[in-house]
Design a protein around this motif. Structure first.
Motif, PDB file in Angstrom:
ATOM      1  N   ALA C 185       0.824  -1.223   0.000  1.00 49.03           N
ATOM      2  CA  ALA C 185       0.000   0.000   0.000  1.00 49.03           C
ATOM      3  C   ALA C 185       0.851   1.263   0.000  1.00 49.03           C
ATOM      4  N   PHE C 186       2.092   1.145   0.490  1.00 49.13           N
ATOM      5  CA  PHE C 186       2.959   2.328   0.539  1.00 49.13           C
ATOM      6  C   PHE C 186       3.895   2.418  -0.669  1.00 49.13           C
ATOM      7  N   THR C 187       3.744   1.524  -1.635  1.00 49.91           N
ATOM      8  CA  THR C 187       4.571   1.659  -2.844  1.00 49.91           C
ATOM      9  C   THR C 187       4.236   2.983  -3.518  1.00 49.91           C
ATOM     10  N   GLY C 188       5.256   3.593  -4.075  1.00 48.87           N
ATOM     11  CA  GLY C 188       5.062   4.880  -4.747  1.00 48.87           C
ATOM     12  C   GLY C 188       5.174   6.075  -3.811  1.00 48.87           C
ATOM     13  N   TRP C 189       5.264   5.821  -2.491  1.00 49.61           N
ATOM     14  CA  TRP C 189       5.486   6.925  -1.532  1.00 49.61           C
ATOM     15  C   TRP C 189       6.990   7.122  -1.432  1.00 49.61           C
ATOM     16  N   THR C 190       7.465   8.197  -1.999  1.00 49.28           N
ATOM     17  CA  THR C 190       8.911   8.349  -2.091  1.00 49.28           C
ATOM     18  C   THR C 190       9.274   9.833  -1.991  1.00 49.28           C
ATOM     19  N   ILE C 191      10.533  10.139  -2.271  1.00 51.35           N
ATOM     20  CA  ILE C 191      10.935  11.543  -2.286  1.00 51.35           C
ATOM     21  C   ILE C 191      11.276  11.954  -3.714  1.00 51.35           C
ATOM     22  N   GLY C 192      11.168  13.228  -3.981  1.00 47.41           N
ATOM     23  CA  GLY C 192      11.499  13.746  -5.304  1.00 47.41           C
ATOM     24  C   GLY C 192      12.985  13.560  -5.587  1.00 47.41           C
ATOM     25  N   ASN C 193      13.327  13.383  -6.852  1.00 49.62           N
ATOM     26  CA  ASN C 193      14.731  13.193  -7.263  1.00 49.62           C
ATOM     27  C   ASN C 193      15.396  12.074  -6.458  1.00 49.62           C
ATOM     28  N   THR C 194      14.673  10.970  -6.336  1.00 50.55           N
ATOM     29  CA  THR C 194      15.126   9.895  -5.450  1.00 50.55           C
ATOM     30  C   THR C 194      16.584   9.518  -5.681  1.00 50.55           C
ATOM     31  N   GLU C 195      16.943   9.324  -6.943  1.00 53.40           N
ATOM     32  CA  GLU C 195      18.270   8.788  -7.214  1.00 53.40           C
ATOM     33  C   GLU C 195      19.358   9.768  -6.759  1.00 53.40           C
ATOM     34  N   TYR C 196      19.183  11.037  -7.138  1.00 49.66           N
ATOM     35  CA  TYR C 196      20.215  12.020  -6.791  1.00 49.66           C
ATOM     36  C   TYR C 196      20.279  12.235  -5.278  1.00 49.66           C
ATOM     37  N   MET C 197      19.110  12.317  -4.658  1.00 52.44           N
ATOM     38  CA  MET C 197      19.083  12.559  -3.209  1.00 52.44           C
ATOM     39  C   MET C 197      19.707  11.387  -2.449  1.00 52.44           C
ATOM     40  N   THR C 198      19.334  10.169  -2.802  1.00 49.31           N
ATOM     41  CA  THR C 198      19.881   9.035  -2.050  1.00 49.31           C
ATOM     42  C   THR C 198      21.365   8.851  -2.363  1.00 49.31           C
ATOM     43  N   MET C 199      21.769   9.254  -3.562  1.00 49.30           N
ATOM     44  CA  MET C 199      23.204   9.182  -3.837  1.00 49.30           C
ATOM     45  C   MET C 199      23.956  10.196  -2.991  1.00 49.30           C
ATOM     46  N   LYS C 200      23.384  11.386  -2.863  1.00 48.23           N
ATOM     47  CA  LYS C 200      24.052  12.370  -1.999  1.00 48.23           C
ATOM     48  C   LYS C 200      24.139  11.854  -0.558  1.00 48.23           C
ATOM     49  N   CYS C 201      23.085  11.163  -0.100  1.00 46.14           N
ATOM     50  CA  CYS C 201      23.132  10.553   1.249  1.00 46.14           C
ATOM     51  C   CYS C 201      24.258   9.533   1.324  1.00 46.14           C
ATOM     52  N   PHE C 216       8.495  15.139  -0.230  1.00 40.80           N
ATOM     53  CA  PHE C 216       7.670  13.956  -0.500  1.00 40.80           C
ATOM     54  C   PHE C 216       7.144  13.997  -1.928  1.00 40.80           C
ATOM     55  N   GLU C 217       7.070  12.808  -2.519  1.00 38.36           N
ATOM     56  CA  GLU C 217       6.462  12.721  -3.837  1.00 38.36           C
ATOM     57  C   GLU C 217       5.702  11.403  -3.922  1.00 38.36           C
ATOM     58  N   PHE C 218       4.498  11.460  -4.450  1.00 38.01           N
ATOM     59  CA  PHE C 218       3.745  10.232  -4.689  1.00 38.01           C
ATOM     60  C   PHE C 218       3.871   9.890  -6.164  1.00 38.01           C
ATOM     61  N   LYS C 219       4.423   8.709  -6.446  1.00 35.27           N
ATOM     62  CA  LYS C 219       4.572   8.294  -7.837  1.00 35.27           C
ATOM     63  C   LYS C 219       3.477   7.289  -8.146  1.00 35.27           C
ATOM     64  N   ALA C 220       2.427   7.776  -8.785  1.00 37.37           N
ATOM     65  CA  ALA C 220       1.262   6.930  -9.060  1.00 37.37           C
ATOM     66  C   ALA C 220       1.648   5.714  -9.892  1.00 37.37           C
ATOM     67  N   ASP C 221       2.586   5.891 -10.808  1.00 37.53           N
ATOM     68  CA  ASP C 221       2.944   4.771 -11.690  1.00 37.53           C
ATOM     69  C   ASP C 221       3.775   3.710 -10.969  1.00 37.53           C
ATOM     70  N   ASP C 222       4.243   4.022  -9.770  1.00 34.36           N
ATOM     71  CA  ASP C 222       5.000   3.023  -8.993  1.00 34.36           C
ATOM     72  C   ASP C 222       4.166   2.523  -7.809  1.00 34.36           C
TER      73      ASP C 222
END
Lengths: 378, 340, 478
Positions: C185-201, C216-222
């Protein structure tokens, strides 16, 4: 000279910030190294040659002397699967010996629990520095954290000695045995008495100590190792010593900064072993030096950014000196995202130290069996 | 000194960004103020972070991002500083910096050699409580914003007290934790009156002339301005610190222009990305100007999310070619603007 | 046992220790005048300001504005704990930070942790359902518990599991199947620019221009929009629906009530022991759970009920909590009043909590810190005692100065030993003390006068007593 068999002690030095392994044990003849390190590369005339292809950083003279005595093990390409390049997370992984998930307990905390399950000695483990690194943390395991051995204790800011003695007397009365009706008060009281006694025991160490070795003044790591030497020589039953040397995050100005750091560190380590040897205690301790990660192969014009694949050191009279593991290849197809690949799991080193040196079964501490090195002379 | 052209209309157009985040060495760690030497070099004074002394340094560079080195140290010893605040260069090309932590002024030559340290804590004449913005008059008199005392003090370059004006408060001629200061070509003095959300103008003798601006986010309104620069036509360029923008007012205080910032990659930033290619690739796929619904009206949040915006601009000054340098502190860079 | 205050004032001191960071004797007198219920209402008002404004903190402390690291983000929070007129709000933030424990190690971004605490400020006293939705959308949490890796068709269970186990119901009240379905149910609940942000982390990158905050970003397609079966309900649930079902569970009411009881009334056993160990006061938990449902999940209603309840006001509840490290530091600093203005010393000061075992914004794991007597090991106790006694011994602090003035009634003469000890205890908020501790302190006061030199003033002798009050076992408790 005391000859009785003593329990071996482990001294861990954490290099915080990510030591640049490639400029520590330098592949100075390697063309890829030379090409990648245009700004901060070390050349043949600078390094202290080891074997014609690898050399120590120029500031590592004292460690080279220990190497020549056959007392320095260098573990090349040390790391863990799926390298993490965040300081905190990677340090957590080294502290907890758990790379897949976030674990609350430290491997040395668990080791101290194995050594002293009944907490008979509140200073079985001592951290020299403020606050406890996660590596020493384990539920219910007492570990002293000593910022400065000379002033360690309760109420150190009461300057007048007579007043302080009176105040400490008040403390021991307030934290003394209770009638037991209040379990929490009783627990606080017992801990308070432990702190009071631990401080009292540790206070004796500097008084008993004298040495011809002059550790570098105003160098924190030198002072910490002197403190460690004092406690070790006082025979207080401490088995695990821990301290930090910070500043290895050399994104800029690396040549100058890295030189200063390794000068401080290797001088302090050299002095530490001279001190122990002078007192016939050189066989009693092994020093392990590690960092949370290595750095990029290619420099950034003035330093290096976070990478993977590090070098660790195990030093002591009991150690069989030499290289353990291959120096990682710098070839492009062997690199991991521009970094050296790891070829030795750091937990193999932990297992070797626990089993081969400390005489403790590593399995319950590391949660798995790791291949060990044949690193000790006995 | 300001040598801006005479044809300005007070409008800003973005030129480039210089600098990059770096805890030590080439780059900045919370840059706080900048001075421009006669030879055109930028002396960028870093505030650093309280927990990490490495940022408390000057970084010397120029418009083309040629790097000349760093100097300065964190500490309480001679020539060391805790809370770097302002910087200025006198006619002899001596470099002054204020330290609002130790309440004193440090003087060096442009090679970074220490020449003098002076200043004494207190509220009496000639004493300082939190010196922040500093600047020189045409006669080489040093003006110091003595901010906790709510006044401006004037000294000789050697540190002898000449005079002071202003008192703490919100009335005309009064100042509330003022921060930046500048002098225009006519010798009038402008102060960024941080706590009163306005720019205060005084004559060279310290007589109150006018206040410009009021509290708010609208045109011509300010939230805690940190710095002001004035060109030869009398346009005032204001670092509107807590509104995270730069505003331009004309010499009567009427609104002319506003800019939120539009930073791009500096040369040094580009070099970092070229060395760390996986980060460069991930960055290339990211939308750095996301459309976000914020749950607070604190503009600090917008600037924390949108990288090109100013985030806490602490100082602005003209370089020798009339370009406006804006010290974009939380983003560890200078945004450079042409003034049309 | 000796009592140092009137019972009315002692009750107010109890309230302020629990719902805040303690209060000076002077403030307690004022609050007693105002009345207990009125004070409770004032504490429940989350909109009261901080005396230290954000602008003031940011102007002086560069890193408390940019917050690349966590030390500065923690110190920023310490300023707010010390200067706020809404102490219950900050106290509750500490509780939520312990429950929804999110750590710096994986995030390498102090600002996003700060943002999470600010979210607690907005929602921590509102509806528990809203709070659960907000924490599920919180960018730091989404990275911390890997929901950014939770994809349609390739679920990552981490968040779904901790939501049920640690954030709402507790183990034993749901099945493995429920965990998986919640994760879907929580799939698609993510953050914007996921790849760049998590890489910076992951790379701990401050380049080129510092950290970037997450959103926060909701990705309906995911998002897996298919039917789920969760705790006996069926439907095409999304994350909000899951939270809604969770909030209807009696287990959730009990779990939340037990947390609140433990934090405000008396230390419970650590959470992992809850399935096996009944609460200290089952009737209190039942009563709080009842308020939870009656008020439509209002945390504020639960707190109001709690502070006015007999089980809270009872003598039995006094000093039944060990102060957490951050709480201890903040309570000392509020008494000494040494941070009326920003000061560069705030960094090392706020770090004291870390030395005592609570590194704010860097909990040991998602389980948070273990509280109660586990706060106090011998190293931590040395730090606690030395910190409190050093700060209470600094006569240059305005708060200490006025405490000494009040103890001596602005005179310059010694008081009798028992008198000076009782006044010092009362001024520093210790309303009751064991006879053993009190006698030791009185003996010290006596001996101190006997050996006093001419240079030592009565004020300095009072300060020595204050130092020892900071060293008492009683001061470790709230």
């Amino acid at each position: 000279m005391v000859t009785a068999k003593r329990n071996p002690a482990l001294v861990v030095i954490q290099l915080s910030g990510g030591n640049d392994a490639m400029n520590t044990v330098v592949p100075y003849t390697n063309g890829i190294y030379q090409d990648s390190r245009k700004a901060i590369g070390l050349v043949e005339s600078e390094v202290i040659d080891i074997n014609g292809t690898l050399g120590f950083h120029p500031s590592m003279g004292p460690i080279k002397q220990l190497w020549d005595k056959g007392n320095v093990a260098v573990i090349n390409g040390i790391g863990y699967p799926v390298p993490n390049r965040s300081h905190f997370r990677s340090m957590d992984i080294w502290h907890t010996a758990e790379s897949a998930s976030i674990a609350p307990d430290g491997w040395l905390g668990r080791a101290i629990r194995e050594i002293d399950p009944t907490h008979g000695n509140v200073i079985t483990g001592i951290n020299f520095g403020r606050g406890l690194p996660r590596s020493l943390h384990a539920k219910g395991v007492p570990v002293a954290s000593v910022g400065n051995l000379g002033t360690y204790g309760l109420l150190p800011d009461i300057k007048d000695q007579q007043t302080r003695d009176m105040a400490l007397d008040v403390f021991s009365r307030m934290y003394g045995p209770t009638d037991g009706t209040d379990a929490v008060l009783q627990a606080i009281g017992e801990t308070g008495m432990g702190a009071y006694l631990g401080a009292d025991i540790l206070r004796t160490a500097p008084e008993m100590y004298s040495s011809s070795i002059e550790y570098e003044a105003e160098v924190e790591i030198a002072q910490s190792l002197r403190d460690i030497s004092q406690v070790l020589q006082a025979d207080l039953g401490t088995r695990v010593f821990y301290t930090l040397h910070g500043g290895y995050d050399t994104h800029a100005g690396e040549l100058e900064n890295h030189s200063k750091l390794w000068h401080e560190l290797s001088t302090a380590v050299g002095d530490f072993f001279s001190d122990l040897d002078e007192h016939g205690r050189g066989d009693d301790a092994v020093v392990m030096i590690f960092s949370e990660f290595g750095r990029r192969i290619r420099d950034n014009g003035s330093g290096t950014d976070h990478g993977s694949g590090g070098a660790a050191f195990v030093i002591g009279n009991a150690v069989k000196g030499g290289f353990y593991g291959e120096y990682p290849s710098l070839e492009l197809n062997a690199q991991v995202e521009g970094d050296m690949a790891f070829n030795n799991d750091f937990r193999s080193m932990y297992a070797t130290l626990l089993d081969g040196w400390m005489g403790i079964d590593p399995h319950p501490i590391l949660g798995d069996n790791y291949e060990q090195f044949d690193m000790f002379r006995r | 000194m300001t040598t801006a052209s005479k044809t300005k209309t007070g409008h800003l157009s973005y030129n480039r960004t210089v600098g990059v985040a770096a805890m030590q060495g080439r780059g900045f760690y919370y840059p706080w103020a900048v001075s421009v030497a006669a030879d055109g070099r930028y002396f960028v004074l870093g505030r650093g972070s309280d927990s990490d002394p490495r940022g408390t340094r000057y970084t010397v560079m120029d418009y083309d991002e040629k790097y000349y080195g760093t100097f300065g140290e964190f500490g309480t010893g001679e020539g060391q500083s805790l809370w770097n605040a302002g910087t200025a260069i006198d006619s002899q090309q001596r470099l002054y910096q204020s330290d609002e932590g130790l309440h004193r002024i440090i003087v060096r030559n442009l090679d970074g050699d220490l020449l003098n340290t002076w200043g004494e804590f207190g509220a009496d004449e000639g004493q300082l409580n939190g010196p922040t913005g500093i600047t020189f008059t045409a006669n080489d008199e040093l003006l110091i914003v003595d901010h906790q005392n709510g006044r401006i003090q004037k000294f000789t370059p050697e540190g002898e007290f000449i005079g002071s004006f202003g008192t703490p408060g919100s009335g005309d001629g009064q100042l509330n934790l003022p921060w930046g200061i500048c002098v225009d070509s006519a010798g009038d003095i402008y102060v960024a009156d941080w706590g009163n959300d306005r720019i205060a103008k005084f004559t060279g003798n310290g007589e109150f002339v006018a206040n410009y601006g009021s509290s708010g986010r609208g045109e011509g309104e300010f939230d805690a301005p940190s710095s002001v620069a004035v060109d030869d036509n009398g346009y005032m360029y204001v670092a509107d610190w807590a509104n995270h923008r730069v505003q331009v007012l004309d010499s009567d205080g009427a609104f002319v222009d506003v800019h939120r910032g539009e930073s791009t990659n500096s040369k040094w930033a580009q070099e970092f990305l070229d060395t760390n290619t996986e980060e460069k690739e991930a960055r290339a796929t990211a939308n750095l100007e996301p459309d976000i619904e914020f749950n607070t009206d604190d503009l600090h949040e917008e600037s924390a999310h949108i990288e090109k915006y100013f985030w806490g601009p602490t100082h602005l000054v003209f370089d020798n070619d009339g370009r406006l340098l804006v010290v974009d502190s939380n983003r560890h860079r200078l945004q450079v603007f042409d003034v049309g | 046992m000796t009592t140092t205050m009137t019972s009315e004032k002692a009750l107010m001191a109890h309230l302020m220790r629990r719902a805040g960071f303690g209060a000076s004797s002077e403030e307690l007198d004022r609050l007693v005048e105002q009345g207990y219920d009125e004070t409770v209402e004032q504490l429940l008002d989350v909109d009261r300001p901080n005396r230290m404004s954000d602008n003031l903190i940011r102007r002086y402390h560069s890193e408390y504005s940019g917050m690349m690291g966590n030390l500065s983000a923690g110190a920023n929070w310490m300023y707010r704990m010390v200067s706020t007129d809404a102490p219950l709000r900050e106290k509750l933030n500490l509780m939520w930070h312990g429950v929804y424990a999110t750590g710096y190690s994986k995030l390498a971004n102090g600002k996003v942790l700060h943002d999470q605490i600010r979210m607690f400020e907005r929602h921590g006293m509102g509806s528990f359902k809203n709070l659960l939705i907000e924490i599920s959308k919180d960018p730091a949490m989404l990275v911390w518990l890997d929901n950014v890796q939770n994809h349609n068709g390739a679920i990552n269970e981490n968040y779904g599991r901790e939501l049920l186990e640690l954030f709402s119901m507790g183990v034993g009240n749901y099945s493995e199947h429920d965990v998986k379905e919640a994760a879907r149910a929580f799939t698609g609940w993510t953050i914007g620019n996921t790849e760049y942000m998590t890489m910076k982390c992951a790379r701990d990158s401050v380049w080129p221009y510092g950290r970037l905050s997450f959103h926060f970003e909701f990705k309906a397609d995911d998002h897996d929009d298919g039917e789920k079966e969760f705790l006996g309900h069926k439907g095409n649930f999304n994350g909000e629906d899951i939270v809604d079902i969770i909030c209807q569970q009696p287990a959730t009411a009990d779990f939340l009530s037990r947390h609140i009881y433990s934090f405000f009334v008396a230390d419970e056993a650590p959470v992992p022991e809850w399935p096996y160990k009944p609460p200290r006061d089952p009737a209190a938990i039942a009563a709080l759970s009842n308020v939870y449902f009656e008020s439509n999940y209002s945390i504020k209603a639960m707190l109001r009920f709690l502070f006015k309840s007999d089980f809270f006001k009872s003598e039995e509840a006094r000093f039944q909590r060990i102060k957490g490290p951050a709480e201890l530091v903040a309570s000392v600093l509020r008494l000494t009043e040494e941070y009326g203005q920003p000061n560069i010393s705030m960094n090392p000061t706020s770090q004291q909590a870390q030395f005592m075992g609570q590194w704010l914004l860097s909990p040991p794991s998602v389980e948070g810190w273990h509280w109660g007597t586990e706060w106090i090991d011998s190293g931590a106790l040395v730090e606690r005692v030395n910190f409190a006694s050093e700060r209470f011994g600094n006569i240059d602090s305005p708060g200490v100065r006025s405490v000494v003035d009040r103890i001596l009634d602005n005179s310059d003469e010694d008081l009798p030993p028992d008198e000076v000890v009782d006044r010092a205890l009362s001024e520093l908020g210790i309303t009751e003390i064991s006879d053993n501790s009190r006698e030791a302190l009185i003996d010290f006061a006596k001996k101190q006068s006997e050996i006093a030199t001419a240079e030592q003033t009565p004020r300095e002798r009072v300060v020595n007593i204050l130092k020892l009050v900071g060293a008492t076992p009683e001061f470790q408790r709230a």
